[in-house]
Design an enzyme around this catalytic site. Structure first.
Site, PDB file in Angstrom:
ATOM      1  N   CYS A   2       1.076  -1.236   0.149  1.00  9.87           N
ATOM      2  CA  CYS A   2      -0.115  -0.033   0.200  1.00  9.87           C
ATOM      3  C   CYS A   2       0.763   1.819   0.199  1.00  9.87           C
ATOM      4  O   CYS A   2       2.044   1.189   0.420  1.00  9.87           O
ATOM      5  CB  CYS A   2      -0.820   0.162   1.040  1.00  9.87           C
ATOM      6  SG  CYS A   2      -2.574  -1.016   1.065  1.00  9.87           S
ATOM      7  N   ARG A  27       4.002  -0.429  -4.920  1.00 11.19           N
ATOM      8  CA  ARG A  27       3.333  -0.738  -3.276  1.00 11.19           C
ATOM      9  C   ARG A  27       2.400  -1.629  -2.922  1.00 11.19           C
ATOM     10  O   ARG A  27       2.358  -2.405  -2.567  1.00 11.19           O
ATOM     11  CB  ARG A  27       3.572   0.442  -2.441  1.00 11.19           C
ATOM     12  CG  ARG A  27       5.327   1.552  -2.749  1.00 11.19           C
ATOM     13  CD  ARG A  27       4.990   2.513  -1.108  1.00 11.19           C
ATOM     14  NE  ARG A  27       4.772   1.714   0.067  1.00 11.19           N
ATOM     15  CZ  ARG A  27       5.500   1.233   0.673  1.00 11.19           C
ATOM     16  NH1 ARG A  27       6.973   1.387   0.328  1.00 11.19           N
ATOM     17  NH2 ARG A  27       5.548   0.806   1.559  1.00 11.19           N
ATOM     18  N   TRP A  74      -2.528  -2.713  -1.616  1.00  9.33           N
ATOM     19  CA  TRP A  74      -2.370  -4.103  -1.815  1.00  9.33           C
ATOM     20  C   TRP A  74      -3.122  -4.843  -1.532  1.00  9.33           C
ATOM     21  O   TRP A  74      -2.772  -4.408   0.630  1.00  9.33           O
ATOM     22  CB  TRP A  74      -0.718  -4.059  -1.838  1.00  9.33           C
ATOM     23  CG  TRP A  74       0.000  -5.751  -1.527  1.00  9.33           C
ATOM     24  CD1 TRP A  74       0.340  -6.294  -2.881  1.00  9.33           C
ATOM     25  CD2 TRP A  74      -0.458  -6.801  -0.973  1.00  9.33           C
ATOM     26  NE1 TRP A  74       0.222  -7.894  -3.123  1.00  9.33           N
ATOM     27  CE2 TRP A  74       0.369  -7.891  -1.741  1.00  9.33           C
ATOM     28  CE3 TRP A  74      -0.475  -6.822   0.539  1.00  9.33           C
ATOM     29  CZ2 TRP A  74       0.011  -9.081  -0.911  1.00  9.33           C
ATOM     30  CZ3 TRP A  74      -0.464  -7.962   0.920  1.00  9.33           C
ATOM     31  CH2 TRP A  74       0.202  -9.374   0.498  1.00  9.33           C
ATOM     32  N   ASN A 100      -1.853   2.017   5.828  1.00 12.09           N
ATOM     33  CA  ASN A 100      -1.022   1.109   5.488  1.00 12.09           C
ATOM     34  C   ASN A 100      -0.865   0.501   6.469  1.00 12.09           C
ATOM     35  O   ASN A 100      -0.045   0.562   7.097  1.00 12.09           O
ATOM     36  CB  ASN A 100       0.502   1.838   4.582  1.00 12.09           C
ATOM     37  CG  ASN A 100       0.961   0.762   4.408  1.00 12.09           C
ATOM     38  OD1 ASN A 100       1.475  -0.201   3.800  1.00 12.09           O
ATOM     39  ND2 ASN A 100       2.829   0.939   4.031  1.00 12.09           N
ATOM     40  N   GLY A 101      -0.853  -1.343   6.361  1.00 18.17           N
ATOM     41  CA  GLY A 101       0.064  -1.700   7.788  1.00 18.17           C
ATOM     42  C   GLY A 101      -1.766  -3.137   7.783  1.00 18.17           C
ATOM     43  O   GLY A 101      -2.546  -3.183   6.729  1.00 18.17           O
ATOM     44  N   GLU A 454      17.401 -17.816  -7.733  1.00 21.26           N
ATOM     45  CA  GLU A 454      17.611 -16.492  -7.997  1.00 21.26           C
ATOM     46  C   GLU A 454      16.698 -16.442  -9.669  1.00 21.26           C
ATOM     47  O   GLU A 454      15.467 -15.297  -9.934  1.00 21.26           O
ATOM     48  CB  GLU A 454      18.545 -15.534  -8.308  1.00 21.26           C
ATOM     49  CG  GLU A 454      18.054 -13.968  -9.157  1.00 21.26           C
ATOM     50  CD  GLU A 454      17.204 -12.902  -8.320  1.00 21.26           C
ATOM     51  OE1 GLU A 454      17.080 -13.517  -7.144  1.00 21.26           O
ATOM     52  OE2 GLU A 454      17.189 -12.160  -9.024  1.00 21.26           O
ATOM     53  N   LYS A 458      13.051 -15.197 -10.620  1.00 22.59           N
ATOM     54  CA  LYS A 458      12.047 -14.573 -12.149  1.00 22.59           C
ATOM     55  C   LYS A 458      11.390 -14.731 -12.853  1.00 22.59           C
ATOM     56  O   LYS A 458      10.345 -14.114 -13.532  1.00 22.59           O
ATOM     57  CB  LYS A 458      13.457 -13.865 -12.304  1.00 22.59           C
ATOM     58  CG  LYS A 458      14.548 -13.086 -11.795  1.00 22.59           C
ATOM     59  CD  LYS A 458      13.199 -11.725 -10.833  1.00 22.59           C
ATOM     60  CE  LYS A 458      14.256 -10.809 -10.736  1.00 22.59           C
ATOM     61  NZ  LYS A 458      14.679 -10.810  -8.766  1.00 22.59           N
ATOM     62  N   GLU A 461       7.989 -14.757 -11.259  1.00 21.37           N
ATOM     63  CA  GLU A 461       7.235 -13.676 -10.636  1.00 21.37           C
ATOM     64  C   GLU A 461       6.752 -12.679 -11.782  1.00 21.37           C
ATOM     65  O   GLU A 461       6.092 -11.859 -11.910  1.00 21.37           O
ATOM     66  CB  GLU A 461       7.685 -13.184  -9.675  1.00 21.37           C
ATOM     67  CG  GLU A 461       9.599 -12.132  -9.874  1.00 21.37           C
ATOM     68  CD  GLU A 461       9.571 -11.316  -8.804  1.00 21.37           C
ATOM     69  OE1 GLU A 461       9.722 -10.850  -8.002  1.00 21.37           O
ATOM     70  OE2 GLU A 461      11.054 -11.318  -8.619  1.00 21.37           O
ATOM     71  N   HIS A 477      17.496 -37.331  -7.165  1.00 18.16           N
ATOM     72  CA  HIS A 477      17.189 -37.533  -6.591  1.00 18.16           C
ATOM     73  C   HIS A 477      15.763 -37.347  -6.500  1.00 18.16           C
ATOM     74  O   HIS A 477      15.158 -37.294  -5.219  1.00 18.16           O
ATOM     75  CB  HIS A 477      17.864 -36.748  -4.795  1.00 18.16           C
ATOM     76  CG  HIS A 477      19.095 -37.841  -4.513  1.00 18.16           C
ATOM     77  ND1 HIS A 477      19.614 -38.989  -4.482  1.00 18.16           N
ATOM     78  CD2 HIS A 477      20.441 -37.067  -4.955  1.00 18.16           C
ATOM     79  CE1 HIS A 477      20.818 -38.657  -4.366  1.00 18.16           C
ATOM     80  NE2 HIS A 477      21.074 -37.982  -4.451  1.00 18.16           N
ATOM     81  N   LYS A 576       5.818  -4.322  -4.186  1.00 12.34           N
ATOM     82  CA  LYS A 576       7.646  -4.414  -3.251  1.00 12.34           C
ATOM     83  C   LYS A 576       7.763  -4.724  -2.105  1.00 12.34           C
ATOM     84  O   LYS A 576       9.117  -5.205  -2.161  1.00 12.34           O
ATOM     85  CB  LYS A 576       8.610  -2.739  -4.084  1.00 12.34           C
ATOM     86  CG  LYS A 576       9.667  -2.489  -4.358  1.00 12.34           C
ATOM     87  CD  LYS A 576      10.195  -2.170  -5.598  1.00 12.34           C
ATOM     88  CE  LYS A 576      12.047  -2.836  -5.286  1.00 12.34           C
ATOM     89  NZ  LYS A 576      12.428  -3.887  -6.022  1.00 12.34           N
TER      90      LYS A 576
END
Ligand code: F6R
Length: 581
Positions: A2, A27, A74, A100-101, A454, A458, A461, A477, A576
């Site tokens: 947010c 955000r 968000w 926000n929170g 990584e 990527k 996402e 395995h 983010k």
């Protein structure tokens, strides 16, 4: 998560807040809303969707009034629909609020308010705040905010306006909040990018502080109402660095900037003590892969045992740490809730905390015992981290050499990164051949394994391709059962001490008719003979290859995502700065 923004001054607030929200959209992008106050009346426009889409319908830029607040959401409590978009107005129509929170005890508070006759218009936790404030208000908004704070559990940065007073009252506990100090105008925001166009003079509000932001003055208080002094700090970057500068996506722009990031990063200096019982590295997501790389490199270079854990696990264990231990946390935003909780736990246990952080003045940067800032040539806006990831990896090498009593050096590093960036078009051609596969495996061994993680992250996402990463030796395995013509493998196989083992792993994949994209060292004919497609890294010391690999991995994921027409800078369901658990 947010983005919140407020303006009070003498200019038309709507366009200023709209512009700022565009900067904050990374955000959260589930819904957007703005409220301004004009002639004692609240004007509120909000809806589900991205800033630009909602702006087309609601024309925020037309909103008059010289003070107001705005929010990008968000979603946590309640789906991303119009009624759950911020800001929220109380029943009298005099108070308007953004948050926000997460208010953890909102259900309990909602019951109390319902019993007092309040009708709720949304499913959110945030809405309780505006009704609570309205209920206790006796002509002084600041006092009303003070009096509800002891009743709140959870995390918040909140901003509230009243129709009768030209000021914004904000409070902070656990979510970021910054005040921008202007000339005859002031701003509040979740981060600097939203206000740097107007002022580079900022106050970093601390947890448990309330701020009264008027047109000409900013006053900070503790939650108990005691005035507190704050230094006004100068932000070191400018608005151009927070813009796309002609590129299609921030992610691409940020990948291209990495030769400069390297140049700046190599100037970073560690000065922490060298002798520790044990070192622990804690981070989340991509930053945790930089941390895992750190474990390999510190153990190899400095020969000190290092344990590694993600923040969300570390915070709920009873970690075996104490005095004499160093806990290193890595975070781009400096706000990630799980990593921040790890810092607090580590401090409680008596360990020394060292933060490797990108955002100056962030909560984590202020809470750790010692901070080393990564240098990324301006802010990182794309949700998927690229340049900050590289800076974090470089910091791991610098820390390792510092602990050994030396200094990390990598001759020609910036030039190598530049030459890898120049591979972009050829990476794009190869990416075309893989854009339609729904699954991918990434493999690497030892210090290259974090890079495999990584690369897989990527692809997940930003391109929404299911990808998993394994140590090369682990394929047999279990995961090898997945390998077939439809399951390509990306093999990270530089010319290092694990090269032959990796070639065997690639053979295993080829024998099952799996396609292989390889990342190897220039001149590696053996690898070229096996792989279906290959990208080359320049030949360097084996220890250093991980520092060159991320550019190629990021470009590969980027081009695939672009071909799949994904929303690269704002991947679905993500944000983010992950300030909630
Ligand atoms: C991946 C990515 C995330 C972050 C993670 C931690 O591309 O960006 O996985 O690395 O959310 O964020 P920070 O570094 O802000 O603590």
């Amino acid at each position: 998560m947010c983005g919140i923004l407020g303006y009070v001054g003498s200019k038309q607030a709507g366009p200023i807040i709209l512009k700022g929200l565009r900067q904050l959209e990374y955000r959260g992008y589930d819904s957007v809303g703005i409220a301004t106050i004009d002639h004692g009346r609240i004007e509120l426009r909000k809806d589900a969707g991205r800033v630009d889409a909602v702006e087309k319908k609601l024309h925020f830029g037309d909103m008059i009034g010289v003070y107001g607040i705005g929010h990008t959401r968000w979603a946590t409590h309640g789906p991303p629909v119009q009624k759950n978009a911020h800001p929220f107005v109380d029943e009298s129509g005099k108070f308007v609020l953004i948050h926000n929170g997460i208010i953890e005890n909102y259900l309990e508070l909602k019951e109390v308010l319902r019993a007092q006759g309040v009708a709720f218009s949304s499913d959110t936790d945030s809405e309780v705040l505006v009704h609570l404030i309205a209920k206790v208000y006796r002509g002084d908004l600041l006092k009303a905010v003070f009096s509800i704070l002891p009743r709140l559990q959870g995390a918040y940065a909140l901003c509230v306006l009243h129709t009768d007073s030209r000021e914004i009252i904000c409070a902070r506990n656990g979510s970021p909040l910054i005040v921008g100090v202007g000339n005859g105008e002031n701003f509040v925001a979740s981060d600097v990018s939203a206000l740097v166009e107007h002022t580079r003079r900022v106050i970093y509000v601390r947890d448990f502080e309330v701020v009264r932001v008027g047109e000409h003055e900013v006053t900070c208080f503790t939650f108990e109402g005691k005035p507190v002094a704050h230094e006004v700090k100068e932000v070191s970057w400018n608005i151009e660095q927070a813009q796309k500068q002609g590129h299609k996506h921030f992610m691409f722009k940020e990948i291209l900037e990495q030769d400069k990031v390297v140049e700046e990063s190599l100037k970073v200096v560690f000065s922490c003590a060298r002798s520790w019982n044990r070192i622990h590295i804690v981070a989340c997501g991509g930053a945790s892969y930089a941390g895992l790389l750190g474990k390999y490199i510190i153990e190899e270079v400095a020969r000190i045992p290092v344990s590694f854990e993600v923040g969300s696990e570390f915070r709920y264990r009873k970690p075996l740490i104490g005095k004499g231990d160093l806990v290193v946390v890595i975070s781009q935003s400096g706000e990630t809730a799980d990593t921040l909780a790890a810092v607090r736990l580590a401090k409680e246990c008596g360990a020394h905390t060292l933060g490797i952080i990108n955002v100056v003045g962030s909560t984590m940067a202020r809470e750790v015992d010692e901070v080393v800032y990564t240098r990324t040539n301006g802010p990182e806006i794309s949700v998927a981290s690229t340049k900050a990831f590289l800076a974090q990896c470089i910091a791991m090498y610098q820390l390792a050499y510092h602990l050994k009593g030396g200094v990390f050096e990598f001759a020609g590093f910036g030039g190598y990164i530049k030459s890898l960036i120049e591979l972009s078009e050829s990476i794009k051609l190869v990416a075309q051949r893989y854009a339609l596969y729904p699954n991918f495996i990434f493999i690497g061994r030892n210090r290259n394994f974090p890079l495999a993680l990584e690369g897989a992250l990527k692809l997940k996402e930003i391109a929404y391709i299911h990808a998993e990463a394994y140590q090369g030796g682990e394929l047999k395995h279990g995961p090898l059962a997945l390998v077939c013509e439809e399951m390509p493998t990306f093999a990270i196989c530089p010319q290092d001490e694990f090269h032959d083992k990796m070639l065997s792993n690639i053979q295993e994949v080829k024998a099952r008719r799996g396609r292989v994209v390889a990342l190897g060292t220039a001149g590696d004919t053996k690898l070229a003979g096996l792989a279906d497609d290959i990208f080359y890294l320049p030949a360097v010391d084996a220890l250093l290859y991980p520092l060159l690999e991320s550019v190629v991995l990021h470009l590969f994921a980027y081009h695939i995502a672009d071909m799949r027409e994904c929303d690269i800078d704002k991947p679905r369901n993500l944000a983010k700065s992950v300030t909630v658990e």
